[in-house]
Design a protein around this motif. Structure first.
Motif, short mmCIF file in Angstrom:
data_model
loop_
_atom_site.label_atom_id
_atom_site.label_comp_id
_atom_site.label_asym_id
_atom_site.label_seq_id
_atom_site.Cartn_x
_atom_site.Cartn_y
_atom_site.Cartn_z
N ASN A 1 15.08 -70.84 -82.11
CA ASN A 1 14.39 -69.65 -82.56
C ASN A 1 13.06 -69.42 -81.82
O ASN A 1 12.70 -68.30 -81.49
N ILE B 1 18.78 -65.53 -73.77
CA ILE B 1 19.61 -64.91 -74.82
C ILE B 1 20.60 -63.94 -74.21
O ILE B 1 21.77 -63.91 -74.54
N ASN C 1 25.49 -69.90 -81.16
CA ASN C 1 24.29 -69.65 -80.36
C ASN C 1 23.22 -70.67 -80.76
O ASN C 1 22.55 -70.51 -81.77
N GLN D 1 11.11 -65.03 -75.91
CA GLN D 1 11.74 -64.15 -74.92
C GLN D 1 11.64 -62.69 -75.35
O GLN D 1 11.37 -61.80 -74.53
N GLU D 2 11.84 -62.45 -76.65
CA GLU D 2 11.77 -61.06 -77.13
C GLU D 2 10.35 -60.52 -76.99
O GLU D 2 10.14 -59.39 -76.56
N THR E 1 12.43 -70.11 -78.81
CA THR E 1 12.79 -69.53 -77.51
C THR E 1 13.12 -68.04 -77.66
O THR E 1 12.67 -67.21 -76.88
N LYS E 2 13.93 -67.73 -78.70
CA LYS E 2 14.35 -66.34 -78.92
C LYS E 2 13.12 -65.45 -79.11
O LYS E 2 12.99 -64.41 -78.46
#
Ligand code: SF4
Length: 285
Positions: free
Chosen positions: A198, A169, A194, A204-205, A200-201
């Motif tokens: 989701n 991201i 983008n 990662q977060e 993945t987002k």
């Protein structure tokens, strides 16, 4: 020792769907071929091979039935399979199909497409096939200037930027900022979508948050998995003591036995049993 397991660790929707459907197909069909490894995980691949899945590199090698994995394939693969009368079992993740549709739509509208991702990754090899001839791949921020110059040289005035579903991201945001700066003062229509998925987002977060809180971060997943490697890079940024392992055998108990708080995160292609095996090991310390 406190062990915190990431809520988003393990199979994402697209991978779970591909693995479950492949297992069902293996029960029904005599010959089942998959174009490339179904998921980037050795343990899952070996298990499916034992159940009869044949991994091939070219569609011509499929005797009757070919599986298209979650990463997707370019149109030519479908055309060739149809020409050879090979049955296609398309397990492309709907989120990847959505990107193919965006790419086709914008290519037809005359846009130049900048696809952000790893050029050798199967998803990118598939997606670039739908971007038309006015397209290029940006692998990393440092390439942005050169790739923008290629775009300017095309004399096209409309630019679409999209990303691999598992791209970082932060890196996508940095590249997007650089592109915005680059077109300033030029008469260019820019659309940035983008398309990082989701799953993945969130992963990662969560990796970032978890890595901040623990003394050691263990990332579980295939060393050939793009999304797992991204998680490892994020973990290392926030927790120096981070490890990337495929199996519990790679963990040196002496290195971690004195720690009080350990975080575990796993890539989208990591099966639950690999995560459970690591948790079991930590609990036994
Ligand atoms: S990471 Fe996202 S796009 Fe890729 S298979 Fe999983 S859900 Fe689909």
């Amino acid at each position: 020792m406190e062990i915190i397991i990431g809520k988003t660790a393990g199979f994402c929707f697209g991978v779970a769907n591909a693995v479950n459907k492949t297992q069902e197909l293996l029960k029904e069909k005599k010959y089942m071929y998959c174009l490339g490894e179904l998921v980037h995980n050795k343990q899952v691949t070996e298990e499916l091979k034992e159940k009869g899945l044949n991994i091939i590199n070219n569609v011509e090698e499929a005797k009757q039935n070919v599986i298209i994995r979650a990463h997707g394939e370019p149109q030519e693969t479908y055309d060739l399979a149809n020409k050879l009368n090979i049955n296609i079992f398309d397990l492309t993740c709907p989120k990847v199909l959505k990107i193919h549709n965006i790419a086709k739509e914008y290519s037809n509208k005359g846009f130049y497409i900048l696809l952000v991702g790893a050029k050798n990754h199967p998803e990118i090899i598939g997606t670039i096939g739908y971007c038309g001839k006015n397209a290029t791949i940006i692998e990393k921020k440092e390439d942005t200037k050169e790739k923008m110059q290629e775009f300017y040289n095309s004399n096209i005035k409309k630019l679409l930027v999209i990303a691999q579903t598992t791209y970082s991201i932060k890196d996508f945001s940095d590249i997007s900022d650089e592109i915005k700066k680059s077109i300033q003062g030029r008469n260019i229509t820019l659309e940035i979508k983008n398309t990082i998925c989701n799953a993945t987002k969130l992963r990662q977060e969560e990796t970032k948050e978890l890595a901040r809180k623990v003394e050691c971060m263990i990332i579980v997943g295939g060393k050939n998995s793009s999304n797992t490697n991204k998680l490892f890079n994020i973990a290392k940024t926030y927790c120096k003591n981070s490890l990337l392992v495929e199996t519990r055998e790679e963990i040196n108990v002496n290195d971690i036995k004195k720690l009080n708080k350990i975080g575990i995160m796993a890539g989208a292609s990591t099966p639950k049993k690999s995560i459970d095996a690591i948790v079991e090991l930590l609990q036994s310390i």
